[in-house]
Each structure stands twice: as structure tokens, then as C-alpha cells.
Design a protein around this motif. Structure first.
Motif, PDB file in Angstrom:
ATOM      1  N   VAL A  54     -18.449   2.566  -7.774  1.00  0.00           N
ATOM      2  CA  VAL A  54     -19.520   3.404  -8.335  1.00  0.00           C
ATOM      3  C   VAL A  54     -19.574   3.155  -9.835  1.00  0.00           C
ATOM      4  CG1 VAL A  54     -20.419   5.732  -8.702  1.00  0.00           C
ATOM      5  CG2 VAL A  54     -19.166   5.213  -6.599  1.00  0.00           C
ATOM      6  N   VAL A  55     -20.776   2.931 -10.382  1.00  0.00           N
ATOM      7  CA  VAL A  55     -20.910   2.716 -11.821  1.00  0.00           C
ATOM      8  C   VAL A  55     -22.081   3.536 -12.346  1.00  0.00           C
ATOM      9  CG1 VAL A  55     -22.326   0.642 -11.477  1.00  0.00           C
ATOM     10  CG2 VAL A  55     -21.160   1.006 -13.653  1.00  0.00           C
ATOM     11  N   PHE A  56     -21.845   4.213 -13.467  1.00  0.00           N
ATOM     12  CA  PHE A  56     -22.881   4.999 -14.142  1.00  0.00           C
ATOM     13  C   PHE A  56     -23.126   4.395 -15.521  1.00  0.00           C
ATOM     14  CE2 PHE A  56     -20.925   7.942 -11.162  1.00  0.00           C
ATOM     15  CZ  PHE A  56     -22.013   8.609 -10.618  1.00  0.00           C
ATOM     16  N   CYS A  57     -24.402   4.177 -15.846  1.00  0.00           N
ATOM     17  CA  CYS A  57     -24.777   3.575 -17.130  1.00  0.00           C
ATOM     18  C   CYS A  57     -25.776   4.472 -17.851  1.00  0.00           C
ATOM     19  CB  CYS A  57     -25.424   2.199 -16.934  1.00  0.00           C
ATOM     20  SG  CYS A  57     -24.436   1.043 -15.963  1.00  0.00           S
ATOM     21  N   THR A  58     -25.719   4.464 -19.176  1.00  0.00           N
ATOM     22  CA  THR A  58     -26.710   5.215 -19.948  1.00  0.00           C
ATOM     23  C   THR A  58     -27.966   4.395 -20.182  1.00  0.00           C
ATOM     24  OG1 THR A  58     -25.745   4.485 -22.046  1.00  0.00           O
ATOM     25  CG2 THR A  58     -24.928   6.561 -21.123  1.00  0.00           C
ATOM     26  N   GLN A  59     -27.901   3.092 -19.921  1.00  0.00           N
ATOM     27  CA  GLN A  59     -29.066   2.235 -20.088  1.00  0.00           C
ATOM     28  C   GLN A  59     -29.469   1.650 -18.730  1.00  0.00           C
ATOM     29  OE1 GLN A  59     -28.686  -0.472 -23.443  1.00  0.00           O
ATOM     30  NE2 GLN A  59     -27.461   1.026 -24.587  1.00  0.00           N
ATOM     31  N   SER A  60     -30.312   0.641 -18.750  1.00  0.00           N
ATOM     32  CA  SER A  60     -30.904   0.148 -17.505  1.00  0.00           C
ATOM     33  C   SER A  60     -29.967  -0.781 -16.738  1.00  0.00           C
ATOM     34  CB  SER A  60     -32.211  -0.583 -17.810  1.00  0.00           C
ATOM     35  OG  SER A  60     -31.944  -1.740 -18.586  1.00  0.00           O
ATOM     36  N   ILE A  61     -30.268  -0.921 -15.452  1.00  0.00           N
ATOM     37  CA  ILE A  61     -29.634  -1.922 -14.594  1.00  0.00           C
ATOM     38  C   ILE A  61     -30.773  -2.811 -14.080  1.00  0.00           C
ATOM     39  CG2 ILE A  61     -28.303  -2.349 -12.492  1.00  0.00           C
ATOM     40  CD1 ILE A  61     -27.014   0.381 -12.825  1.00  0.00           C
ATOM     41  N   THR A  62     -30.792  -4.059 -14.478  1.00  0.00           N
ATOM     42  CA  THR A  62     -31.912  -4.945 -14.147  1.00  0.00           C
ATOM     43  C   THR A  62     -31.957  -5.236 -12.649  1.00  0.00           C
ATOM     44  OG1 THR A  62     -30.593  -6.934 -14.528  1.00  0.00           O
ATOM     45  CG2 THR A  62     -31.792  -6.031 -16.423  1.00  0.00           C
ATOM     46  N   GLU A  63     -33.100  -5.731 -12.208  1.00  0.00           N
ATOM     47  CA  GLU A  63     -33.256  -6.040 -10.784  1.00  0.00           C
ATOM     48  C   GLU A  63     -32.240  -7.077 -10.321  1.00  0.00           C
ATOM     49  OE1 GLU A  63     -37.176  -7.134  -9.729  1.00  0.00           O
ATOM     50  OE2 GLU A  63     -38.098  -5.267 -10.444  1.00  0.00           O
ATOM     51  N   SER A  64     -31.983  -8.055 -11.166  1.00  0.00           N
ATOM     52  CA  SER A  64     -30.996  -9.081 -10.811  1.00  0.00           C
ATOM     53  C   SER A  64     -29.623  -8.448 -10.639  1.00  0.00           C
ATOM     54  CB  SER A  64     -30.959 -10.154 -11.890  1.00  0.00           C
ATOM     55  OG  SER A  64     -29.992 -11.129 -11.582  1.00  0.00           O
ATOM     56  N   ALA A  65     -29.253  -7.563 -11.584  1.00  0.00           N
ATOM     57  CA  ALA A  65     -27.952  -6.888 -11.500  1.00  0.00           C
ATOM     58  C   ALA A  65     -27.895  -5.987 -10.274  1.00  0.00           C
ATOM     59  CB  ALA A  65     -27.707  -6.081 -12.771  1.00  0.00           C
ATOM     60  N   GLN A  66     -29.006  -5.341  -9.940  1.00  0.00           N
ATOM     61  CA  GLN A  66     -29.043  -4.492  -8.753  1.00  0.00           C
ATOM     62  C   GLN A  66     -28.725  -5.293  -7.497  1.00  0.00           C
ATOM     63  OE1 GLN A  66     -32.790  -2.350  -8.531  1.00  0.00           O
ATOM     64  NE2 GLN A  66     -32.722  -1.834 -10.718  1.00  0.00           N
ATOM     65  N   GLY A  67     -29.269  -6.519  -7.442  1.00  0.00           N
ATOM     66  CA  GLY A  67     -29.014  -7.363  -6.279  1.00  0.00           C
ATOM     67  C   GLY A  67     -27.539  -7.682  -6.111  1.00  0.00           C
ATOM     68  N   TYR A  68     -26.875  -8.014  -7.203  1.00  0.00           N
ATOM     69  CA  TYR A  68     -25.441  -8.319  -7.131  1.00  0.00           C
ATOM     70  C   TYR A  68     -24.620  -7.067  -6.797  1.00  0.00           C
ATOM     71  CZ  TYR A  68     -26.406 -12.943  -9.058  1.00  0.00           C
ATOM     72  OH  TYR A  68     -26.875 -14.225  -9.245  1.00  0.00           O
ATOM     73  N   LEU A  69     -25.038  -5.918  -7.318  1.00  0.00           N
ATOM     74  CA  LEU A  69     -24.334  -4.666  -6.999  1.00  0.00           C
ATOM     75  C   LEU A  69     -24.474  -4.343  -5.516  1.00  0.00           C
ATOM     76  CD1 LEU A  69     -25.334  -2.441 -10.073  1.00  0.00           C
ATOM     77  CD2 LEU A  69     -23.058  -3.339  -9.577  1.00  0.00           C
ATOM     78  N   VAL A  70     -25.660  -4.566  -4.951  1.00  0.00           N
ATOM     79  CA  VAL A  70     -25.879  -4.321  -3.525  1.00  0.00           C
ATOM     80  C   VAL A  70     -24.970  -5.224  -2.692  1.00  0.00           C
ATOM     81  CG1 VAL A  70     -27.539  -4.573  -1.645  1.00  0.00           C
ATOM     82  CG2 VAL A  70     -28.233  -3.458  -3.787  1.00  0.00           C
ATOM     83  N   LYS A  71     -24.875  -6.502  -3.060  1.00  0.00           N
ATOM     84  CA  LYS A  71     -24.029  -7.443  -2.324  1.00  0.00           C
ATOM     85  C   LYS A  71     -22.558  -7.028  -2.351  1.00  0.00           C
ATOM     86  CE  LYS A  71     -27.019 -11.481  -3.045  1.00  0.00           C
ATOM     87  NZ  LYS A  71     -27.141 -12.808  -3.710  1.00  0.00           N
ATOM     88  N   ARG A  72     -22.144  -6.427  -3.465  1.00  0.00           N
ATOM     89  CA  ARG A  72     -20.739  -6.009  -3.596  1.00  0.00           C
ATOM     90  C   ARG A  72     -20.506  -4.582  -3.080  1.00  0.00           C
ATOM     91  NH1 ARG A  72     -17.254 -10.087  -3.793  1.00  0.00           N
ATOM     92  NH2 ARG A  72     -17.561 -11.494  -5.568  1.00  0.00           N
ATOM     93  N   GLY A  73     -21.584  -3.916  -2.603  1.00  0.00           N
ATOM     94  CA  GLY A  73     -21.429  -2.561  -2.062  1.00  0.00           C
ATOM     95  C   GLY A  73     -21.132  -1.513  -3.123  1.00  0.00           C
TER      96      GLY A  73
END
Length: 543
Positions: free
Chosen positions: A290-309
Motif C-alpha cells: 500500500v502506498v500513499f502519495c501527496t502528489q500524482s501517480i501517473t498512468e504508467s506508474a499505475q500500470g506497474y503498481l497493478v502488476k505488483r498488486g
């Protein structure tokens, strides 16, 4: 006569309203009493509510003295002093605001009577100070030492603070006590460490305590896990986004690069993708889910986060991020590549709940939270506001008892005992100050008198029976407003923190003394707005 001045000497600006002497004093007393009488009918378990409608048409229904006085438009300076009593009482101890304001009004009322009989205000002030000092001594004698771990007693304290303000006190009191017990190992800062979140729907009885934090956010991508057990949480004050030209880990480079071919452009994009993948992999490799950010998470980063669960939440505000840190024990970092396993926080469950566009992220079952959350349920927003206010008061008084380990009986028991003992003390003083001490004792009796009056009881009969019980030694006896009887308040769980009573006496006396010391009022006259030179006139009446 030679040298005689025939022209009047203007010392004070004639445009200022000037009231002096007894007229000024009477004006101040009348204004202050008007404010005190405004909240008098709200006092006690049977007190009535006030409906407050602001200029925008928003409605608030409450019987909380501090809320009422804060929202009304008070103009008179002495009346503002009385409003300040409620604010101080709320800030210092969290409860007893209405009683403090009522006591100040009664003290001023009786001071006005003494002044009309020829007693100088300075004498009244001296007598009131003596009475307040003696009252604090007597309260110390009446105080009952308790253990801060006595759950049943703490629940009685919480229920006493909420009665008349919210229904389902028996269900809410244990929640308040448990919340304070969870955070008491650290700084018992109710304002910052107990978060109250409203949720329209269900009933008040469904209000729940979360051993963690609830924030008004959702996952950045629907394919991310909605429910994560054994969460290992990372907190970032940055985002997860492109590094320019694959440089400056965790941030963006200010360097410029000249692209001269399509191949070079493809290599640049590939480098950026590689950098994002590397960042996400570094989180995954140390166990982050689980990761919480105060700024944005780009679409590319979202894809890698989804792959890693990994569940990702973006644009979390600073206050929420700090609350998550206190709840989970995670360290807040600014650079994603600096995150290590020792910086991670832990939570039993992190999940997204709620209907579409009403999602909330629950971070709960934290092993040693320093911040907890209460989710308030209710049928309407007005009900939720009332319950939230009642919970706030209850949390504060429970914290007071845990800190001080001292309580007193409620239901008017303290005020009657103080009144009786002050009368005995007045006979020992002598002089005109004795009259002021007696007046102070009379003012204290207004608390149980109003308690009975608002419950529809015969106040005179109840006061007679209550005094008789105290004379016979029943120092914890008070008024049972539901059955119209005199009962043992402490034995029946009507209990208040000692700090609430001591602060109430101090605040009311200080405000009364301040008002009684004023003998001149100089007030500037209000002037209507008028256009200046070269300005066009405006029709202010239309607004």
C-alpha cells in the motif's frame, strides 16, 4: 473674571457615545445577562434545542452552549466577554460551557443588586474573589480520586457529558472510552489524534471505532486490490511519476536535452518507463503493498503498481498523511528511492469501502495506533452534526479524567454543597465582603434550580429537598430530572471531571470581575458608507 475661558473645551470626540458610572455598569450587566439567558433553557438533560439559520439559509439545531454563542451575531462588548467564557471552557476542558455562562450571568445579576444597595463594585469584586478561592478549596475536598483505567467510571463520565445532546449514549460512551485508552500512551491530544468522520445512513447505534484512520479518497485505478490484509504502508510527500531523462531519482531534473531523431526520442521514453518500473519494483522488493502519495501517480506508474498488486492512493493531503503515519508508524519520506523496510507502517487491513463517488479508504487494525477514528452514522446531516458535537465533548472529559484521576458528582450536587459551605464561610469573614460571598453562594444555586426548572419540576421543592439532603451529609446528592427525586449522583453514575468545575468557576468569576471594573464606555458611532470624491453612488440597500 480676567483670563476666564468662555469657549467649551472638547476633551472627548463628540461623535463617540459616552456612558459612564452606574449607567455604564448597568448597561454592561444587562447585555451580559441577556446572553446568559439565551442559553439557559438548553441546560441539562431536559434542555431545549436552538435552531440557528445563517445568511446562506443553512440550519443548525443544537443545545450546545458554545456552538450557539459562537454562531450568533453578538455586538455588545460585554456580551462578547460572556461568549469568550464559553470558548475558553470548550478549549480548556471540553464541557460545562452552558453552566459557565449561566454562572457568570447570575453573578452579574446579584452584583447589580448589591451595587443598587450602595455596595461599591470594588467591594463586590473582593468578595467574589474570596468566594471563588474558597470554592476551589472546597472542590478539592469534594473531589473523588479514581483510577484512569476504570472503564465503567469513564463510561459514566462520557455518558454524563453526552446526555441531552445525543441519544444512544450507552452505545457511544464505550467508543469514547476505548478511543482515549488506545491513544493514552502518547500525547492525549483529542483534537489531532481522534478523528471523527460522518457517514449518512444506518443508525447512531452503528457508529464504530476504527483503530486507525479513514480518509476521503479512493484507489487511483480500479484494477488495484480493493482489500489488502497485513498491509505494509509507504508514505511519500512526492508522487510516482516520470523522472525526466531517467535522472534525479524521486524527482525531476532541470536539465535540458536536445532530441534530434525518432530513435533518440524512443530511448528517452524507454528510460522514463524504466525509471518508473524501477521505482515500483524497489517498493515491491521491500514488501510494500500500500502506498500513499501527496502528489500524482501517473498512468504508467499505475500500470506497474497493478502488476505488483500494490494499492495506490494519490493526492492525500498533509494532515491525512500525518494521521496515517501516527496510526501505522510509517515514516513520511520525500524520495521514493529512500524508502526502506524500516520506514514502512503496518495495518491489519487497508480497504476501500462505500458507493460510487462516496468511497473511503479504511486503514484499520493498526497494532499500536497513536491516532484512531470514529465513524459516526445517522439518518441526516443534522443528526450527525449533533452526535459529532456530543462525541467531541465526551472525548474531552474522558481525557480530563485520565489525565487528572479526579471526579466530582454531577446533577447539581457540587453547586449546592459549595453554596452551603460558602454561607458558613461568609459568617467568618464579616464586613461588606460577606454580602458578596453570600451573593456568590446564591448564584451557584441557580445551576440546580435551572436543572429542575428545565425538566418541568417544581424548582423550589426540589431545592428544599436537595439542601436538606446535603445538610444531613449527602454531599454527592443531586437532582434526578427523570423521576423528580434526590439521589446519590456518584452512585448512579452521574459524574463529571473536577477540571470542568474548577475551570467553570474561574472563567465565570474572571469575566464577572472584568465587567464590574468598567465604569466608562466610549463607543465610536457607526457611519453609513458614502461615496468618496469621484466615486459613483451605490445603492447599498439592495444588498
Amino acid at each position: 473674571m480676567a483670563g476666564q475661558i468662555t469657549q467649551p473645551i472638547i476633551v472627548i470626540d463628540p461623535s463617540k457615545a459616552h456612558v459612564r458610572g452606574k449607567d455604564a455598569l448597568q448597561m454592561n450587566i444587562t447585555a451580559a445577562m441577556a446572553v446568559a439567558n439565551l442559553v439557559k433553557s438548553t441546560f441539562g438533560p431536559s434542555g431545549m434545542d436552538k435552531m440557528l439559520v445563517d445568511v446562506a439559509g443553512d440550519v443548525a439545531i443544537t443545545n450546545d452552549g458554545e456552538t450557539i454563542l459562537r454562531k450568533i451575531a453578538v455586538e455588545h462588548p460585554s456580551a462578547k466577554t460572556i461568549v469568550a467564557i464559553a470558548s475558553t471552557q470548550e478549549k480548556e476542558v471540553g464541557d460545562g460551557t452552558t453552566a459557565s455562562v449561566m454562572l457568570a450571568g447570575e453573578l452579574l445579576k446579584r452584583a447589580g443588586g448589591l451595587i443598587d444597595r450602595g455596595i461599591h463594585p470594588t467591594t463586590v469584586i473582593a468578595g467574589y474573589k474570596l468566594a471563588e478561592h474558597k470554592s476551589q478549596e472546597i472542590l478539592g475536598e469534594l473531589a473523588i480520586d479514581v483510577g484512569g483505567d476504570d472503564t465503567d467510571l469513564l463510561q459514566s463520565v462520557a455518558a454524563t457529558a453526552m446526555v441531552g445532546k445525543a441519544i444512544a449514549c450507552d452505545d457511544l460512551a464505550p467508543i469514547c472510552v476505548r478511543a482515549i485508552q488506545l491513544i493514552k500512551n502518547g500525547d492525549i491530544d483529542v483534537f489531532n489524534n481522534v478523528r471523527i468522520q460522518q457517514s449518512v445512513g444506518k443508525s447512531i447505534e452503528d457508529t464504530e471505532l476504527i483503530t486507525g484512520v479513514v480518509i476521503d479518497k479512493r484507489r487511483v485505478h480500479d484494477a488495484m486490490p480493493k482489500h489488502v490484509k497485513d498491509a505494509h504502508v509507504a508514505l511519500l510527500t512526492s508522487g510516482i511519476e516520470f523522472r525526466k531523462f531517467a535522472k534525479a531519482p524521486g524527482g525531476k531534473s532541470n536539465e535540458k536535452m536536445k532530441v534530434t531523431s525518432a530513435t533518440q526520442l524512443e530511448e528517452m521514453y524507454a528510460g522514463e518507463e524504466s525509471a518508473i518500473k524501477s521505482d515500483v519494483d524497489s517498493l515491491y522488493n521491500i514488501g510494500v503493498n500500500v502506498v500513499f502519495c501527496t502528489q500524482s501517480i501517473t498512468e504508467s506508474a499505475q500500470g506497474y503498481l497493478v502488476k505488483r498488486g500494490i494499492l495506490g492512493v494519490a493526492r492525500v493531503n498533509d494532515n491525512d498523511l500525518e494521521a496515517i503515519s501516527r496510526a501505522t508508524g510509517a515514516t513520511i519520506l520525500s524520495n521514493i528511492v529512500d524508502v526502506e523496510a524500516s520506514d514502512l507502517g503496518t495495518a491489519g487491513i487497508v480497504e476501500e469501502k462505500g458507493a460510487e463517488d462516496e468511497e473511503l479508504i479504511y486503514i484499520k487494525d493498526c497494532p499500536n495506533p497513536k491516532t484512531v477514528s470514529i465513524i459516526v452514522h445517522g439518518g441526516t446531516e443534522h443528526v450527525l452534526d449533533t452526535v459529532e458535537g456530543a462525541l467531541g465533548d465526551a472525548l474531552r472529559v474522558v481525557a480530563d479524567v485520565v489525565k487528572d484521576n479526579t471526579v466530582v458528582a454531577g446533577g447539581g450536587a457540587c453547586e449546592v454543597e459549595l453554596s452551603l459551605r460558602l454561607r458558613d464561610h461568609a459568617r467568618e469573614i464579616g464586613g461588606k465582603e460577606q454580602l458578596a460571598v453570600d451573593a456568590f453562594a446564591d448564584a451557584l444555586e441557580a445551576i440546580p434550580y435551572t436543572l429542575a426548572e428545565n425538566a418541568g419540576l417544581d424548582s423550589t421543592d426540589m431545592m428544599t429537598m436537595l439542601k436538606a439532603k446535603h445538610v444531613a451529609g449527602g454531599t454527592t446528592s443531586g437532582i434526578d430530572v427523570y423521576n423528580g427525586e434526590i439521589i446519590d449522583m456518584y452512585g448512579n453514575g452521574v459524574i463529571e471531571p473536577l477540571r470542568v468545575k474548577t475551570q467553570s468557576l474561574k472563567s465565570a468569576t474572571d469575566a464577572t470581575v472584568m465587567i464590574l471594573k468598567v465604569d466608562d464606555v466610549l463607543a465610536s458611532q457607526r457611519r453609513e458608507l458614502a461615496p468618496g470624491p469621484g466615486q459613483a453612488p451605490h445603492d447599498y440597500d439592495q444588498f
